[in-house]
Design an enzyme around this catalytic site. Structure first.
Site, mmCIF file in Angstrom:
data_model
loop_
_atom_site.group_PDB
_atom_site.id
_atom_site.type_symbol
_atom_site.label_atom_id
_atom_site.label_comp_id
_atom_site.label_asym_id
_atom_site.label_seq_id
_atom_site.Cartn_x
_atom_site.Cartn_y
_atom_site.Cartn_z
ATOM 1 N N HIS A 1 31.185 1.733 63.927
ATOM 2 C CA HIS A 1 29.789 2.198 63.806
ATOM 3 C C HIS A 1 29.459 2.514 62.343
ATOM 4 O O HIS A 1 29.846 3.575 61.845
ATOM 5 C CB HIS A 1 29.587 3.451 64.662
ATOM 6 N N GLU B 1 26.671 3.364 61.194
ATOM 7 C CA GLU B 1 25.555 4.304 61.104
ATOM 8 C C GLU B 1 25.991 5.757 61.077
ATOM 9 O O GLU B 1 25.213 6.628 60.726
ATOM 10 C CB GLU B 1 24.575 4.062 62.266
ATOM 11 N N SER C 1 -0.631 23.622 64.574
ATOM 12 C CA SER C 1 0.261 24.611 65.174
ATOM 13 C C SER C 1 0.930 25.488 64.128
ATOM 14 O O SER C 1 1.605 26.441 64.462
ATOM 15 C CB SER C 1 1.354 23.885 65.955
ATOM 16 N N CYS D 1 29.436 -2.778 67.566
ATOM 17 C CA CYS D 1 30.181 -2.304 68.741
ATOM 18 C C CYS D 1 29.861 -3.176 69.974
ATOM 19 O O CYS D 1 30.279 -4.317 70.027
ATOM 20 C CB CYS D 1 29.905 -0.824 68.983
ATOM 21 N N GLY E 1 3.197 24.151 62.341
ATOM 22 C CA GLY E 1 4.442 23.410 62.141
ATOM 23 C C GLY E 1 4.259 22.229 61.195
ATOM 24 O O GLY E 1 3.136 21.915 60.778
ATOM 25 N N VAL E 2 5.380 21.591 60.887
ATOM 26 C CA VAL E 2 5.375 20.525 59.890
ATOM 27 C C VAL E 2 4.569 19.304 60.356
ATOM 28 O O VAL E 2 3.743 18.770 59.612
ATOM 29 C CB VAL E 2 6.832 20.083 59.583
ATOM 30 N N SER F 1 2.099 18.686 62.702
ATOM 31 C CA SER F 1 0.636 18.717 62.792
ATOM 32 C C SER F 1 0.033 18.923 61.402
ATOM 33 O O SER F 1 -1.041 18.384 61.102
ATOM 34 C CB SER F 1 0.157 19.795 63.774
#
Ligand code: XMP
Length: 511
Positions: free
Chosen positions: A168, A170, A222, A80, A224-225, A227
């Site tokens: 584009h 992507e 935490s 682009c 979460g994924v 940490s």
């Protein structure tokens, strides 16, 4: 082991991160750098991609880096703005388009048997998003493909491995976009596609061992994924010298503290659970302003974590679950170097643990790559598929001030909603879900009695990164059952509503 690397020069396109992800999906390591900060070790990159941009190459503000170390010396692909850049500054002509060129278009080949276009079908759908167009190709330009409205949709430079495309590749809507990137990177630039989650784990563990030696490291988990995956990688590298701290701020989901702590212990992590609920509730007492609540929680966390870090004798490092989107330097809306790397290292006045050296094993990965790395280390899929949950927890889902009683009510409501999503097979179709306790009472009737009780909202959204989101069309039967369960089982709630706002203009959390 050294992997081939691809450099993506960012001119500020909203799609730059997508280019990096598509390249990585080909098992090729890619890095994004701002257009005006070309790495000095350019020799270390096997190929270069120029991104799109909100700017025009024609204006005074045109972003115009010196590509003399790249152009003609390395395989180069302009996308682009990148394609227009190569045309405009290479002896061609770029002008405003006469027709709107946004959305779908279909490629027709002008030149047959091009490696660049191998395995792409004639008529293949591509995605256009530009207001300038290339009227004349640059010197030595050879036209490869056109669309109905865009004559110069793809071209190459004779005598170089330089290619350019107006569309584009992507974005998902360019159906053969990934094939085109593969043609350029693997067949033309001869990049070796050997960057995989398994290779990442082996190399990262080896590098962490070398860097950390027998030093002690502290890490805040935490649940979460990010940490968790960071902890497992570090644990593989340094074992017991990794000291994990998991703080209960009293604002987690129902049973989450004990459940997650058990899970961590089962994974062999050296983890200490610290129940600081009372300290957080004290810090929040009487506060109803959303930003002040966030700050109070942040301060309390730092105090608790600092206390814990002091108990670890001779600790030298602080590990963080930082991921790649947090460290990419973005090109600002004015095109200037914005250098907005997240920074917390503003020494002086900082808690002691922040003066430790920082280790961030995931800082080269996107979120989905963190999940793939976690899977390749055998982490529980349920843990890896867990919805994101905000650091301040339920505090920003209880509108107004926080009390222990309100936290209890919301934990019960949230548990019914989330368990229901799991039972109905809906959890994985939703990006994030939760319940919100509203600061209003409304009139209801239970049995023959008038009630005047709390109202809760349910929120379930689909998203890819939390930046934009839309509400999920959950089945009416599910909403009906969930609402019934909540009102019948949770004392103090007599009304349930479902949030049908998209982001923007709303946000995901209510505070
Ligand atoms: P919003 O509400 O801004 O949320 O649309 C986008 C995403 O960010 C999460 N979020 C937070 N996460 N601390 C966090 O760690 C916070 O203060 C915070 N606020 C919002 C939110 O859960 C969603 O995933």
């Amino acid at each position: 082991m050294q992997h081939d690397k691809v450099l993506i020069l960012d001119f500020g396109s909203q799609y730059t991160q997508l280019i990096a992800r598509r390249v990585r999906e080909l098992n090729i390591y890619s890095e994004i750098h701002p257009f005006n900060k070309i790495p000095t070790d350019i020799q270390g990159y096997k190929a270069v991609i120029l991104s799109g941009s909100p700017y025009s190459v024609r204006g005074d503000e045109a972003l115009h880096p010196d590509l003399s170390e790249i152009r003609g010396k390395k395989p180069l692909l302009g996308v682009c703005y990148g394609a227009q850049y190569l045309a405009h500054f290479g002896g061609g002509n770029v002008a405003p388009s006469n027709t709107r060129e946004y959305g779908r278009a279909n490629l027709s080949f002008v030149k047959e048997n091009e490696v660049f276009l191998a395995n792409i079908s004639e008529g293949s759908q591509v995605w256009m998003s530009h207001s300038d167009t290339i009227k004349e190709l640059p010197s030595n330009g050879v036209l490869l493909a056109s669309t109905h409205d865009v004559e110069n949709a793809a071209y190459k430079i004779e005598g170089e491995t330089t290619f350019a495309i107006q569309f584009h590749p992507e974005v998902y809507h360019s159906t053969d976009g990934k094939q085109l990137l593969e043609n350029f990177l693997i067949n033309i630039a001869e990049v070796t596609p050997d960057w995989t989650p398994d290779s990442f784990v082996d190399e990262t563990v080896a590098a962490l061992k070398a860097e950390l030696g027998s030093d002690k490291v502290v890490l805040g988990l935490s649940g979460g994924v990010d940490s968790t995956v960071a902890a497992v990688l570090l644990n593989k590298a340094i074992g017991e010298n990794l000291y994990c701290v998991f703080v209960n701020n009293g604002l987690l989901r129902k049973n989450e503290f004990d459940g997650v702590l058990n899970q961590y212990e089962g994974m062999g992590l050296n983890v200490k659970g610290v129940d600081a609920s009372a300290r957080f509730l004290d810090a929040l007492a009487g506060e109803s302003d959303p930003e002040k609540k966030r700050k109070a929680i942040g301060r309390a966390f730092i105090e608790v974590f600092d206390d814990e870090a002091h108990l670890i004798e001779d600790v030298k490092w602080l590990a963080q679950g930082t991921i790649y989107p947090d460290v990419i330097e973005s090109v600002s809306a004015t095109g200037g170097p914005s250098a907005t790397i997240k920074s917390h290292h503003n020494v002086g006045g900082l808690p002691d643990f922040m003066k430790l050296k920082i280790v961030e094993p995931l800082k080269a990965l996107f979120k989905d790559e963190v999940r793939r790395v976690g899977a390749s280390m055998g982490l529980d899929p349920e843990l890896l598929g867990r919805h994101p949950f905000p650091g301040p927890g339920l505090a920003i889902r209880i509108l107004g001030d926080i009390t222990a009683e309100k936290v209890n009510i919301l934990q019960e409501v949230d548990a019914i909603f989330i368990n229901g999503l799991k039972e109905w097979g809906l959890y994985d179709k939703v990006w994030q879900a939760g319940a919100i306790l509203l600061p209003v009472n409304s009139v209801g009737v239970m049995g023959d009695e008038r009630t005047y009780e709390k109202c809760v909202a349910l929120r379930a959204v689909e998203s890819t990164d939390g930046m934009t989101a839309d509400w999920v069309n959950l089945p009416y039967e599910f909403l009906q059952k969930t609402s019934n369960d909540i009102i019948n089982k949770v004392k103090g709630v007599n009304r349930v509503v479902y949030d049908i706002s998209s982001k923007p203009p709303a946000t995901i959390e209510w505070e």
